[in-house]
Write an enzyme that holds these catalytic residues in place. Sequence first.
Site, mmCIF file in Angstrom:
data_model
loop_
_atom_site.group_PDB
_atom_site.id
_atom_site.type_symbol
_atom_site.label_atom_id
_atom_site.label_comp_id
_atom_site.label_asym_id
_atom_site.label_seq_id
_atom_site.Cartn_x
_atom_site.Cartn_y
_atom_site.Cartn_z
ATOM 1 C CG HIS A 130 1.790 0.213 4.995
ATOM 2 N ND1 HIS A 130 1.676 -0.743 5.067
ATOM 3 C CD2 HIS A 130 0.644 0.835 4.079
ATOM 4 C CE1 HIS A 130 0.301 -0.657 5.982
ATOM 5 N NE2 HIS A 130 -0.062 0.350 4.658
ATOM 6 C CG ASP A 168 -2.490 -1.096 0.892
ATOM 7 O OD1 ASP A 168 -2.227 -1.442 -0.042
ATOM 8 O OD2 ASP A 168 -2.571 -0.897 1.901
#
Length: 237
Positions: free
Chosen positions: A190, A43
Amino acid sequence: MIVLASIILVLGLLFAAGFVPRLPLFSRSRLRTSDKVVALTFDDGPSPYTPQVLKVLKRYHVRATFFVIGENVKKYPVLARRIVTSRHVLANHSNDHDLSNMLVSGPWATVRNVQTANLTITKATGVVPALYRPPHGYRSLWGAYALRRSGFHIVNWDNMTFDYRASISPQWIERRILKKVKPGSIIVLHDGKETRRDMYRGNMLAALPHIIEGLQAQGYQFQTVDKLLNIPAHKTT
C-alpha cells in the site's frame, strides 16, 4: 422445500465466498504456473509516498501495477501521471474505497462508482483502466457480473501483509511476503491508506527494497498484472 433450501445454501456460499479475496470466484488472485513470475501491486494511492515507491522500483528495474482510488487521483493528478510516465500500469481501486459500493449497493451503482473513478483517472492521465480491485478484495456476485459486462477484469491477490498498519515492522512485512510467495503470486502493498491524508508508509518503504531483493534471490521475475494474467490493462472504449 429441499430445492429452495439448496438454492438458498448455494447463494449463501456464493455471498460468503465474496469475502475471501484469494478465492477465484468472480476474480483472479494469482496465475497457476510453475514459472517463477510474480506481480507486485500497490493499493490506495496515489499519495505523497508514491514518488518514493517509484524511485525504488526504478532502482531495481521493476514494473508494477498501481490500483488507485479516484478521490486520491483528484488530489494528486500529477502523481497519477507520473505512475504512467514511469511505465507502470494504472488500475482502478474504486472511487472512494467505500465497501458498500460493492457489497450493499445494486449492481449498476457499483458500476457507476467504478466508472466515476475511471473518468477521473482518464482525465488526469489519458489512461482508461480495464483492471479493477474492490476495496479489501470483497465482491458480490451481482456487482462482479455487472462489472464484467462493463468490460472490467477483477483482480485480487494471494499474498498480502498488514503493511498499511504503522505498527507493523519492515522486517515482519518482508518475512511474510517472502514466506508466502509462490509462482504466479499477486503481491499487495500500500502506498496510501483509503482516502486518508494522515497515513504512514515508512514501514512499507523500508521493506520494499528487501522484498524485491529477496524475490530476485529466489529467482523470481516481475510482471505487471495484465501480462501475468494475459488480460488487457486498458479499455478500448
